[in-house]
Design a protein around this motif. Structure first.
Motif, short mmCIF file in Angstrom:
data_model
loop_
_atom_site.label_atom_id
_atom_site.label_comp_id
_atom_site.label_asym_id
_atom_site.label_seq_id
_atom_site.Cartn_x
_atom_site.Cartn_y
_atom_site.Cartn_z
N MET A 25 38.70 35.89 -18.39
CA MET A 25 39.00 37.27 -18.78
C MET A 25 39.28 38.09 -17.53
N PRO A 26 40.14 39.10 -17.65
CA PRO A 26 40.32 40.01 -16.52
C PRO A 26 39.12 40.94 -16.40
N ILE A 27 38.79 41.30 -15.17
CA ILE A 27 37.70 42.22 -14.88
C ILE A 27 38.24 43.32 -13.99
N THR A 28 37.99 44.56 -14.38
CA THR A 28 38.42 45.71 -13.59
C THR A 28 37.17 46.46 -13.13
N VAL A 29 37.14 46.76 -11.84
CA VAL A 29 36.01 47.48 -11.24
C VAL A 29 36.46 48.91 -10.95
#
Length: 158
Positions: free
Chosen positions: A101-105
């Motif tokens: 899954m993509p993860i955005t911080v």
């Protein structure tokens, strides 16, 4: 709705017990999968499972990861298997691979009232509806989710 569009985000306070990165990612992964928000005890269990898989992923990808980890590889992985070791960018990258899954911080900056994207991981798994985490700049991660926004059509009952 993509992350690039304006949409209010709501921070979800995550327990700061050394697992906050893993807890916040596990929390976001549950939401992304359409599951209910996990309780604190479920977060802990999911975080520890995710941490173990992340450590295994480091070993699996040793040739690609060893060079950017601080210190001796085996010592680093051994430390990351401990439940109270803090995670950071390398762990976020491995979380994206483990979860696929993509993860955005995000992080708040002095120039904005809303959090700004500071890093993105796992873009090869898609870009829409990423797991969102909020970094405080001092070592703590919270969950971050889109606020429920009522559109005009919903207000009119359409």
């Amino acid at each position: 709705m993509s992350d690039r569009e304006l949409r209010p985000l709501r921070a979800i306070r995550i327990t700061g017990d050394g697992r906050c990165l893993f807890r916040s990612v596990a929390y976001g992964a549950c939401l992304r999968r359409g599951k209910q928000s996990p309780s604190d005890s479920a977060q802990k269990e999911l975080a520890d499972e995710l941490r173990a898989k992340v450590a295994d992923e480091f070993v699996k990808r040793r040739g690609d990861t060893e060079w950017f980890l601080e210190g001796d590889f085996e010592s680093y992985v051994r430390k990351m298997r401990k439940p109270y070791a803090w995670g950071g960018e390398p762990e976020l990258l491995m979380c994206a691979h483990v979860l696929r899954m993509p993860i955005t911080v995000y992080m708040y900056t002095s120039s904005s009232d809303s959090p700004r994207i500071i890093a993105e991981y796992g873009q090869e798994y898609g870009k829409d509806n990423p797991v969102r985490v909020l970094y405080d700049g001092y070592g703590h991660y919270d969950g971050l989710q889109p606020s429920l926004v009522r559109t005009q059509s919903r207000l009119r009952g359409v």
